[in-house]
Write an enzyme that holds these catalytic residues in place. Structure first.
Site, mmCIF file in Angstrom:
data_model
loop_
_atom_site.group_PDB
_atom_site.id
_atom_site.type_symbol
_atom_site.label_atom_id
_atom_site.label_comp_id
_atom_site.label_asym_id
_atom_site.label_seq_id
_atom_site.Cartn_x
_atom_site.Cartn_y
_atom_site.Cartn_z
ATOM 1 N N ARG A 652 0.739 -1.282 0.335
ATOM 2 C CA ARG A 652 0.237 0.263 0.123
ATOM 3 C C ARG A 652 0.855 1.239 0.207
ATOM 4 O O ARG A 652 1.814 1.588 0.641
ATOM 5 C CB ARG A 652 -0.708 -0.121 1.753
ATOM 6 N N ASN A 655 0.745 7.873 0.813
ATOM 7 C CA ASN A 655 1.109 8.517 0.423
ATOM 8 C C ASN A 655 1.846 9.130 -0.857
ATOM 9 O O ASN A 655 2.458 8.871 -1.048
ATOM 10 C CB ASN A 655 1.151 9.764 0.863
ATOM 11 N N THR A 658 4.618 11.540 -1.484
ATOM 12 C CA THR A 658 5.583 11.923 -0.064
ATOM 13 C C THR A 658 5.894 10.010 -0.487
ATOM 14 O O THR A 658 7.409 10.546 -0.442
ATOM 15 C CB THR A 658 4.753 11.458 1.959
ATOM 16 N N GLN A 662 9.706 10.217 -1.742
ATOM 17 C CA GLN A 662 11.700 8.860 -1.107
ATOM 18 C C GLN A 662 11.931 8.578 -2.669
ATOM 19 O O GLN A 662 12.836 8.697 -3.177
ATOM 20 C CB GLN A 662 10.471 8.860 0.021
ATOM 21 N N GLU A 729 13.898 3.646 1.960
ATOM 22 C CA GLU A 729 15.690 3.120 0.476
ATOM 23 C C GLU A 729 15.328 1.640 -0.069
ATOM 24 O O GLU A 729 16.159 1.053 -0.859
ATOM 25 C CB GLU A 729 15.965 1.862 1.945
#
Ligand SMILES: Cc1cc2nc3c(=O)[nH]c(=O)nc-3n(C[C@H](O)[C@H](O)[C@H](O)COP(=O)(O)OP(=O)(O)OC[C@H]3O[C@@H](n4cnc5c(N)ncnc54)[C@H](O)[C@@H]3O)c2cc1C
Ligand code: SF4
Lengths: 763, 338
Positions: A652, A655, A658, A662, A729
């Protein structure tokens, strides 16, 4: 460049803007060194100019004469501190090298004195005037330096439990129709977060408050208490915003207890803001690594043998290692696998986590080797991955909870225009520039850790969520607010999130990309507790069927569906029935498979991460595929990467805005780790040379004109209640290999050592 | 950083008085107790690093009104020492008649730095040698004459291959100075006894036996302007570097050609990123003059430019790189449509 706020696809949240965007861009967000202190004294560090030996003498006369100097603290008069164990041995510290304990020097830039003064300027000037006499010994700097020692990681690092192996590698490799043996190297790198390694310590009686950028508030709290020999209840860490961490603030550094000890002695707040270059040696870094990969395959591209040997540098006392073989031995189907990780001890500060610690160096090796194998097989590198794609990992035969690797390859290839690539090296160009296309896989383990949360709901819908989580720039405030709003059915604007304070319920370390999954799962559970109380109030007790119990989330691990299938709750009616104005709940959540001592450990600052390859009956990873265009100038040999495209699937997507941010940052970092970032070591002195942001190169905007992030829809109900896989990451992994693969395509030259610079190109 | 006195100069003579009066002790300019402050992007940086420790700084920004000229004329160009890099780089006529100047400035540093930094400060910027900039290294002849040179056997990828000595191999890092030296600029110097002019080529000094002496400027002297004779529309500045922007040159070439009827009447070649001082490659120029341009000749000129180069452990690549940069820059200049 894709839109900043991608349209949500199935199983994605809304791309709401960051909760803290305005305060950040207007400078109102308070970082650790912004915290106002009453009458602070200022500390400035003196660090060693040698890497091995001892301090013979300090000449502080000149320094003491600087107006405003209060004290000069050296090993001769430093506050006594208890030793702290390395985090991997059950402690909190990122290093066991404790400065100011004795005259001994274990690495370059070790703290050897702290000057305390009435102003920052006076402290700095006096520090510049401290003269130090040393007896220097010849240090061992890195691989191949005389005096280093090498030993297998297994047995010396408690967190490195196994060298994965299966089948009979030696025989299978020998018999393989196609063989590849290649050696790779990655360099020393430093995180260089924008915010420096500051710390402020304020005592109020026996109680200590620490303001410090931290990725693990509870770890810091407990670790500093241990070093000071006081009860952890007496230590509070406050840090609402972290100006970047990338792993550098995950474990305790020695500076904090030192400053706390000095502040206690002075009976006055003490504020330390170290310099950029000091950050290279008073915290951790990504150590240089070496790899040998051996691949055996059949003519049609099936892997039959894979061996990955890795070696990593660490400090003399600490056996830090990242050991990425746990991932590289499981990424592709292969019946015969072997691996070995070794640690090389040198006279260096102890390395530590840096964004995707194992995957960045280890996948560089594997994903470069896969490309080399594809060349040997005369096969499209995407097809080679497809042939070896798998739904179960080969070492333990455990199924992946979900795996969208090839879907990512296909989406990214399409967006990139991979089909326009002419496969022969040196076959594409544009004016002065040779053009190369390259790709690589990325993956990152899905990890979770126990977390607590407190949620308070008012009759008017206003909601307060409390959790000692970490806003390291990822958007934690935002996704936690979204999660609570959705779960409680209240408007997002009514939700306030409080984080970054150990007075709040404990959250795990913001590391291993576990934060969103862990904190949101905890917040969901506690929201359900709130709903449950309200539901009970409006439903007669006997009507509370088992089914109703389930749908209001009484289970220990509420599922994502439970929330959605709920019928709406009339909050005001429920409050009236309850006869109160506020409902508040606290809860502690732990993931499946978390050890028994999880909750206790959570409070004492030990994060019990589970997930990835370490689960009993399954394995959970997020996946992605990255494609890059590289341009190599025929004349100057300058290497640029004007186009980066990545497609990612991570359960999931809480957002999309964001998440994209990343992943975009990750792609840029990945490119940077291939072409720019290296900490240069002067091997004679074992000292870092380019320890500043002018000489330690990171990309500027002109280096990354076009970065495209594609988010794939993926649903995984086997990982955690939030259904989220960590993606912070994910994107900076594999990019380094994709770049080198593209350089090969552009120039016909295979480069196996990072960073690649213009002098490495021979066209 | 250490405490210092800050003075704002009210006019040029007050500035040079203040600088000269404080100097006194015969030390080289780099060690002088009073230093002029222009944009501050080098000076303040080095003061924070404790490399420069002036007791006084004299802010010369109040002289900007008289010293910021950007005056292109039909027979030459005059640039005030306090003109900002960004203003000069963006100037229409500079871009048209002196592309080598405009680009040497535009490709330097970052937008923010170019907005602050002045031309005078730019040519006076000091080396980026890491050992020079980190005072915890004891051995740096430039900081402490006679202490040795840490870079010689150390990390020296960025260091010079031309104009070095056994005392110092630090690169002159700037870009703009290459354009000036190529175009035979003169520098106007304001001192206590008035104004003098000299060839820009005489400003910087190779390290030789005294790497601490970097220029021929004396304490109490200020650069007030630069003058460039003629116009050089056929000129280029080519800069090779590790990233696309905001980075010093690994190798650069400032090239200006005067080509008439296919024959090179005049050629100017200067090298950056590879030498200890702004470097004029006279031998390369001599090969080109009076010839018809072709690629082979560009390569021979490039070879000549690096004839005396000496590489070290990490920077030997600069010799081959530098040749390719010169050859390519020559081609670009020759191909320019003007
Ligand atoms: C991160 C970074 C990257 C950079 N990259 C580049 C690059 O790619 N290319 C490049 O060319 N430069 C680069 N620079 C250097 C920059 O261009 C210089 O710092 C700037 O031009 C200096 O000008 P200033 O006015 O700020 O000088 P200041 O710092 O004020 O002065 C510099 C020196 O000159 C002296 N001085 C100043 N004005 C005069 C004068 N009129 N007469 C005599 N002496 C004077 C000062 O006393 C001081 O010693 C970079 C700098 C930084 C910090
Ligand atoms: S090269 Fe010059 S500036 Fe650098 S260490 Fe050697 S002497 Fe000092």
């Amino acid at each position: 460049m894709t839109a900043a706020a991608p349209e949500p696809k199935a199983n994605m949240g809304q791309p709401v803007p960051r909760y803290d965007a305005v305060s950040k861009v207007t400078g109102r967000a308070t970082y650790a060194s912004d915290m106002p202190l009453a009458n602070p004294a200022y500390a400035f560090l003196v660090t060693s100019a040698i890497a091995k030996g001892r301090v013979d003498s300090f000449d502080v006369d000149d320094a003491r004469r600087v107006r405003g100097v209060i004290d000069i603290v050296t090993h001769e008069n430093a506050p006594k501190l208890k030793e702290s164990k390395l985090f991997s041995n059950g402690g909190y510290a990122g290093t066991t090298i404790q400065p100011l304990k004795s005259a001994d020097i274990a690495h370059d830039g070790q703290i050897i004195a702290v000057v305390v003064a009435e102003s920052y300027e006076a402290a700095r000037e006096a520090a510049n005037r401290v003269k130090v006499g040393y007896t220097a010994a010849t240090p061992s700097a890195t691989f191949d330096s005389p005096g280093t020692t090498t030993a297998a990681a297994k047995g010396q690092n408690a967190m490195f439990k196994e060298d994965p192996k299966v089948g009979d590698f030696a025989k299978a490799f020998q018999d393989a129709e196609v063989q590849l043996t290649a050696a790779y190297e990655t360099p020393t790198q430093h995180h260089n977060p924008m915010e420096l390694f500051s710390t402020s310590c304020v005592w109020m009686g026996d109680n200590l408050v620490i303001y410090e950028p931290s990725q693990y508030l509870y770890g810091l709290k407990n670790g500093v208490a241990e070093q000071l020999g006081i009860d952890a209840d007496k230590v509070r860490v406050v840090n609402p915003y972290v100006g970047g961490g990338f792993g550098s603030r995950g474990s305790m550094t020695p500076r904090t207890a030192i400053i706390a000890g000095i502040a206690r002695r002075l009976n006055r707040p003490v504020k330390l803001v170290p310099t950029r270059d000091q950050g290279f040696t008073i915290a951790t870094y990504r150590a240089e690594t070496r790899h040998e990969i051996r691949l055996g395959a059949s003519r049609d591209g099936k892997l039959v043998a894979l061996r990955h040997d890795g070696a990593e540098v660490s400090s003399r006392p600490d056996a830090y290692c990242v050991g990425g073989t746990k991932t590289t031995t499981r990424l592709y189907a292969c019946p015969n696998v072997d691996s070995l990780v070794s640690i090389v001890r040198a006279d260096r500060n102890t390395p530590g986590f840096m964004r995707s610690p194992p995957e960045v160096p280890y996948l560089f090796a594997l994903e470069s080797a896969m490309d080399e194998l594809a060349v040997k097989l005369n096969m499209d590198p995407v097809e080679l991955r497809r042939i070896n794609d798998t739904t179960t990992e080969p070492i333990g035969g455990k199924p992946y909870t979900s795996r969208s690797l090839m879907a990512c390859f296909d989406e990214a290839a399409k967006a990139f225009g991979w089909s326009q690539r002419s496969p022969a090296p040196k076959s594409m160009s544009d004016g002065d520039w040779l053009i190369g296309y390259g790709c690589a896989a990325t993956c990152y383990p899905t990890q979770m850790a126990p977390s607590a949360a407190r949620v308070r709901l008012q009759r008017d819908g206003r909601t307060r969520v409390e959790i000692a989580g970490h806003e390291i720039g990822t958007g934690a405030y935002t996704v936690i607010a979204q999660t609570a709003a959705e779960r409680l059915g209240v408007p997002l604007e009514k939700v306030s999130v409080f984080m970054g304070d150990t007075e709040l319920p404990p959250a795990p370390v913001a590391g291993g990309s576990n934060s969103t999954a862990s904190t949101c799962s905890a917040v969901m559970m506690v929201c359900d507790q709130v709903r449950q109380r309200l539901f009970k109030a409006v439903m007669p007790a006997d009507s509370l069927t088992d089914r109703a119990k389930e749908t209001v989330g009484m289970g220990q691990t509420p599922t994502a569906q439970a929330a959605r299938s709920d019928r709406p709750l009339d909050i005001e009616k429920a409050f009236d029935a309850l006869g109160v104005g506020v409902v508040e709940e606290y809860g502690e959540w732990k993931p499946d498979g978390a050890p028994l001592d999880s909750f206790k450990a959570m409070h004492s600052g030990h994060a019990r991460l589970v997930g990835g390859a370490a689960m009993k009956d399954r394995i959970a990873y997020a996946f992605g595929a990255e494609f890059v265009e590289v341009r190599v100038n025929r004349f100057t040999h300058e290497i640029r990467s004007p186009r980066l495209v990545g497609a990612f699937a991570a359960g999931r997507i809480m957002n999309p805005r964001t998440a994209r941010s990343q992943l975009m940052g990750g792609l840029i970092w990945g490119m940077s780790s291939a072409l720019l970032e290296v900490t240069e070591i002067d091997e004679r002195y074992a000292r870092y040379v380019n320890d500043n942001l002018a000489d330690y190169l990171v990309p500027v905007n002109a280096d990354v004109p076009d970065v495209e992030v594609i988010l794939l829809s993926e649903q995984d109900d086997l990982i955690n209640p939030a259904g989220a896989k960590g993606l912070g990451e994910l994107a900076n992994v594999g990019t380094n290999a994709a770049i080198c693969n593209a350089i090969y395509h552009a120039t016909g030259q295979r480069i196996r050592k990072l960073p690649v610079r213009l002098e490495n190109i021979e066209v | 950083m250490r405490p210092f006195q800050y003075q704002r100069a009210s006019d040029a003579s007050a500035a040079v008085q203040a600088l000269g009066a404080a100097a006194g002790n015969n030390s080289p300019l780099t060690q002088a107790t009073a230093q002029p402050l222009a944009g501050g992007t080098t000076l303040i940086d080095l003061m924070k690093l404790d490399v420069m420790r002036p007791a006084a700084i004299v802010d010369i920004n109040p002289l900007a009104q008289g010293w910021s000229a950007i005056e292109p004329g039909s027979d030459g160009l005059r640039l005030g020492a306090l003109a900002r890099m960004s203003d000069v780089a963006a100037h229409d006529e500079i871009q048209r008649f002196y592309p080598v100047i405009a680009n040497s400035l535009k490709l330097a540093a970052s937008a923010q730095l170019r907005n602050m930094a002045t031309l005078g400060g730019n040519v006076m910027q000091r080396t980026r040698c890491s050992y020079f900039r980190d005072v915890s290294h004891d051995n740096c002849n430039k900081r402490h004459p006679g202490s040795g040179c840490a870079a010689m056997e150390g990390v020296n990828r960025m260091h010079a291959v031309l104009g070095t000595s056994d005392q110092c191999i630090a690169t002159y890092p700037g870009d703009f100075a290459q354009a000036l030296i190529a175009l035979d600029a003169t520098v106007e110097i304001t001192g206590r006894s008035g104004i003098r002019s000299m060839p820009f080529a005489d400003l910087h000094k190779a390290p030789g036996n005294s790497p601490d002496i970097e220029t021929t400027l004396q304490p109490g002297e200020l650069i007030s302007a630069f003058a460039v004779p003629g116009r050089w529309p056929r000129s280029v500045y080519l800069k090779a570097r590790d990233r696309q922007s905001y980075e010093f040159a690994l190798s650069s070439a400032a090239i200006a050609l005067d080509v008439q009827d296919g024959v090179i009447r005049d050629a100017r070649v200067a090298l950056g990123g590879v030498a200890t001082v702004p470097w004029r490659a006279h031998d390369a120029e001599a090969l080109l003059k009076g010839q018809k341009f072709n690629d082979d000749m560009a390569e021979r000129a490039a070879d000549a430019a690096f004839a005396g180069a000496v590489g070290r452990r990490h920077n030997s690549f600069k010799i081959a790189l530098g040749k390719r940069v010169v050859a390519r820059a020559l081609q670009q200049a020759a191909m320019m449509e003007i």
